[in-house]
Design a protein around this motif. Structure first.
Motif, PDB file in Angstrom:
ATOM      1  N   MET A 145       0.824  -1.192   0.000  1.00 29.70           N
ATOM      2  CA  MET A 145       0.000   0.000   0.000  1.00 29.70           C
ATOM      3  C   MET A 145       0.867   1.253   0.000  1.00 29.70           C
ATOM      4  O   MET A 145       0.550   2.215  -0.680  1.00 29.70           O
ATOM      5  N   ILE A 146       1.935   1.228   0.788  1.00 26.79           N
ATOM      6  CA  ILE A 146       2.820   2.393   0.865  1.00 26.79           C
ATOM      7  C   ILE A 146       3.489   2.634  -0.487  1.00 26.79           C
ATOM      8  O   ILE A 146       3.603   3.768  -0.939  1.00 26.79           O
ATOM      9  N   ILE A 147       3.892   1.554  -1.140  1.00 25.87           N
ATOM     10  CA  ILE A 147       4.530   1.681  -2.452  1.00 25.87           C
ATOM     11  C   ILE A 147       3.527   2.195  -3.478  1.00 25.87           C
ATOM     12  O   ILE A 147       3.865   3.028  -4.317  1.00 25.87           O
ATOM     13  N   ALA A 148       2.299   1.722  -3.390  1.00 27.95           N
ATOM     14  CA  ALA A 148       1.276   2.156  -4.346  1.00 27.95           C
ATOM     15  C   ALA A 148       0.955   3.642  -4.194  1.00 27.95           C
ATOM     16  O   ALA A 148       0.673   4.326  -5.178  1.00 27.95           O
ATOM     17  N   LEU A 149       1.019   4.137  -2.969  1.00 27.14           N
ATOM     18  CA  LEU A 149       0.724   5.550  -2.722  1.00 27.14           C
ATOM     19  C   LEU A 149       1.943   6.444  -2.929  1.00 27.14           C
ATOM     20  O   LEU A 149       1.837   7.662  -2.830  1.00 27.14           O
ATOM     21  N   HIS A 150       3.103   5.837  -3.165  1.00 25.15           N
ATOM     22  CA  HIS A 150       4.362   6.568  -3.353  1.00 25.15           C
ATOM     23  C   HIS A 150       4.697   7.438  -2.141  1.00 25.15           C
ATOM     24  O   HIS A 150       5.107   8.580  -2.270  1.00 25.15           O
ATOM     25  N   TYR A 151       4.485   6.868  -0.960  1.00 22.84           N
ATOM     26  CA  TYR A 151       4.813   7.554   0.289  1.00 22.84           C
ATOM     27  C   TYR A 151       6.287   7.347   0.597  1.00 22.84           C
ATOM     28  O   TYR A 151       6.794   6.237   0.449  1.00 22.84           O
ATOM     29  N   PRO A 152       6.969   8.377   1.065  1.00 22.72           N
ATOM     30  CA  PRO A 152       8.348   8.167   1.515  1.00 22.72           C
ATOM     31  C   PRO A 152       8.362   7.241   2.730  1.00 22.72           C
ATOM     32  O   PRO A 152       7.424   7.220   3.535  1.00 22.72           O
ATOM     33  N   PHE A 153       9.442   6.497   2.871  1.00 24.88           N
ATOM     34  CA  PHE A 153       9.511   5.496   3.926  1.00 24.88           C
ATOM     35  C   PHE A 153       9.409   6.125   5.318  1.00 24.88           C
ATOM     36  O   PHE A 153       8.720   5.601   6.190  1.00 24.88           O
ATOM     37  N   LYS A 196       7.861   8.767   6.246  1.00 24.81           N
ATOM     38  CA  LYS A 196       6.476   9.165   6.547  1.00 24.81           C
ATOM     39  C   LYS A 196       5.627   7.958   6.899  1.00 24.81           C
ATOM     40  O   LYS A 196       4.745   8.038   7.751  1.00 24.81           O
ATOM     41  N   ALA A 197       5.905   6.831   6.269  1.00 26.25           N
ATOM     42  CA  ALA A 197       5.182   5.602   6.604  1.00 26.25           C
ATOM     43  C   ALA A 197       5.494   5.182   8.039  1.00 26.25           C
ATOM     44  O   ALA A 197       4.589   4.785   8.782  1.00 26.25           O
ATOM     45  N   ILE A 198       6.755   5.297   8.429  1.00 22.68           N
ATOM     46  CA  ILE A 198       7.146   4.970   9.809  1.00 22.68           C
ATOM     47  C   ILE A 198       6.454   5.908  10.787  1.00 22.68           C
ATOM     48  O   ILE A 198       5.939   5.475  11.826  1.00 22.68           O
ATOM     49  N   ILE A 199       6.402   7.183  10.469  1.00 22.02           N
ATOM     50  CA  ILE A 199       5.742   8.168  11.340  1.00 22.02           C
ATOM     51  C   ILE A 199       4.258   7.841  11.488  1.00 22.02           C
ATOM     52  O   ILE A 199       3.707   7.872  12.592  1.00 22.02           O
ATOM     53  N   LEU A 200       3.609   7.488  10.377  1.00 23.61           N
ATOM     54  CA  LEU A 200       2.188   7.139  10.443  1.00 23.61           C
ATOM     55  C   LEU A 200       1.961   5.870  11.264  1.00 23.61           C
ATOM     56  O   LEU A 200       0.997   5.784  12.030  1.00 23.61           O
TER      57      LEU A 200
END
Length: 103
Positions: free
Chosen positions: A1-9, A11-15
């Motif tokens: 999901m994170i890759i599909a949304l093109h989120y930086p890593f 920011k994913a950790i923060i979320l």
């Protein structure tokens, strides 16, 4: 999901850390509603996770304030010590020790 949304890593950790903080707060509130008491361990866990999130946010900024990061790491270390003391001197832990010494 994170890759599909093109989120930086980071920011994913923060979320994910924000989600864990929310879970810990809900756990703390549910225990308070059920047992009418708060465990210090849960409160300290929320602070540790929240401060870890803040450290990650600060370390990803281009203009890092190293003193603030070191201060937060020191605070996290102090909260870890408080957590160890809270577990060691909890009423449930002392009751177990007393019941073990009777036999």
């Amino acid at each position: 999901m994170i890759i599909a949304l093109h989120y930086p890593f980071y920011k994913a950790i923060i979320l994910m850390l924000e989600f864990i903080v929310i879970i810990e707060v809900v756990k703390m509130i549910s225990e308070f509603i059920k047992k009418k008491r708060l465990r210090m361990r849960y409160v300290i866990d929320v602070f540790i996770i929240f401060l870890t999130r803040e450290v990650i946010i600060l370390t990803t900024h281009p203009d890092k304030d190293h003193q603030e990061i070191l201060f937060l790491l020191l605070v996290i270390f102090v909260f870890f010590l408080f957590r160890i003391l809270a577990v060691q001197f909890s009423p449930a832990h002392s009751k177990r020790k007393k019941s073990q010494t009777k036999f």
